[in-house]
Design a protein around this motif. Structure first.
Motif, mmCIF file in Angstrom:
data_model
loop_
_atom_site.group_PDB
_atom_site.id
_atom_site.type_symbol
_atom_site.label_atom_id
_atom_site.label_comp_id
_atom_site.label_asym_id
_atom_site.label_seq_id
_atom_site.Cartn_x
_atom_site.Cartn_y
_atom_site.Cartn_z
ATOM 1 N N ARG A 9 0.825 -1.219 0.000
ATOM 2 C CA ARG A 9 0.000 0.000 0.000
ATOM 3 C C ARG A 9 0.859 1.269 0.000
ATOM 4 N NH1 ARG A 9 -4.422 -1.759 3.012
ATOM 5 N NH2 ARG A 9 -2.929 -2.132 4.694
ATOM 6 N N ARG A 13 4.590 4.555 -6.399
ATOM 7 C CA ARG A 13 4.708 4.154 -7.798
ATOM 8 C C ARG A 13 5.068 5.359 -8.656
ATOM 9 N NH1 ARG A 13 1.354 1.317 -4.794
ATOM 10 N NH2 ARG A 13 1.305 -0.929 -5.065
ATOM 11 N N LYS A 164 6.595 11.837 1.142
ATOM 12 C CA LYS A 164 6.936 12.224 -0.224
ATOM 13 C C LYS A 164 7.282 13.711 -0.179
ATOM 14 C CE LYS A 164 5.247 11.655 -4.974
ATOM 15 N NZ LYS A 164 4.119 11.234 -5.811
#
Ligand SMILES: Cc1cc2nc3c(=O)[nH]c(=O)nc-3n(C[C@H](O)[C@H](O)[C@H](O)COP(=O)(O)OP(=O)(O)OC[C@H]3O[C@@H](n4cnc5c(N)ncnc54)[C@H](O)[C@@H]3O)c2cc1C
Length: 217
Positions: A9, A13, A164
């Motif tokens: 999860r 990507r 991120k």
């Protein structure tokens, strides 16, 4: 340096090179955010609720009204996705397609548990106040039993999370480099303002020293 385990999860990507599973980085993003957004499904519909949070070790906490149906759903084990976001700048490239934002963000997944024990709840709520304004808890009137009853505290272990981050300038295509427009980054900062005295402040009460720790912009 301890990384949080990567799961299917949390495996980035898109732009995976901007990702991190480093606990210190993730905690820094969480701790510097004043709010998080808690997403979960209630009655077959998704809700995303902006909420204040605080962290103690590997636990994330938030509080809400004990009567709230949604807090109860989370207490009863609704699966949650919690996000934390800082927007650090507008990135302005030479074409509309090369515009972006600089940011730091965290997504975490899990299930909350209720902090029911009266002592633990008090410690947790102290953590909330002291995280936002260190020194405040001991300065103000204590919580009453009524306050404690009407407040639910939920905690979620931070063991499935990703960060991120985007930094730097625009990435322009070579054919755009001769454009006549300005390009660069417009930095964005959250600024703490000058304190405003309550109009009914009793005579002789001055601003507490612990406000000095905030850098006023
Ligand atoms: C302020 C801000 C503005 C953004 N604007 C845009 C935009 O306009 N368009 C756009 O496409 N994207 C934007 N993003 C990036 C966006 O958050 C997603 O990362 C991106 O859209 C890819 O989503 P995905 O579900 O395909 O990612 P995937 O890589 O498939 O996600 C897989 C896993 O990676 C992790 N992950 C993904 N995104 C993040 C994240 N932001 N923070 C932490 N972990 C993450 C999660 O664990 C997620 O479950 C923005 C991010 C921020 C913080």
């Amino acid at each position: 340096v301890s990384d949080i385990r990567k799961t299917e999860r949390t495996r980035l990507r898109r732009m995976y090179e901007n990702g991190s599973y480093n606990r210190d980085e993730i905690y820094d993003i969480i701790d510097r955010a004043f709010i998080c957004h808690i997403g979960y499904v209630f009655d077959d519909y998704p809700y995303v609720v902006p909420t204040n949070h605080w962290r103690d070790g590997d636990m994330l906490y938030w509080h809400g009204s004990s009567a709230g149906k949604k807090m109860k759903a989370l207490r009863d084990g609704a699966k949650a996705c919690v996000t934390f976001t800082h927007v650090d700048g507008f990135v302005m490239g030479r074409s509309s397609g090369s515009h972006s934002v600089n940011y730091r963000s965290v997504m975490m997944f899990g299930q909350a548990q209720i902090i029911d024990d009266a002592d633990q709840k008090l410690v947790a709520l102290r953590g909330f106040v002291e995280t936002l304004i260190p020194g405040r808890w001991d300065d103000v009137n204590p919580l009453t039993d009524k306050d404690l009853k009407s407040t639910m505290v939920l905690g979620m272990r931070i063991d499935e999370a990703s960060a991120k981050t985007r930094t730097g300038g625009a990435i322009d295509e070579p054919e755009d480099m001769d454009a006549g427009c300005w390009a660069g980054v417009l930095p964005i900062r959250t600024v703490i303002g000058e304190p405003i005295d309550d109009p009914e402040l009793r005579d002789g009460i001055t601003r507490p020293d612990y406000l000095d720790k905030f850098s006023i912009g």
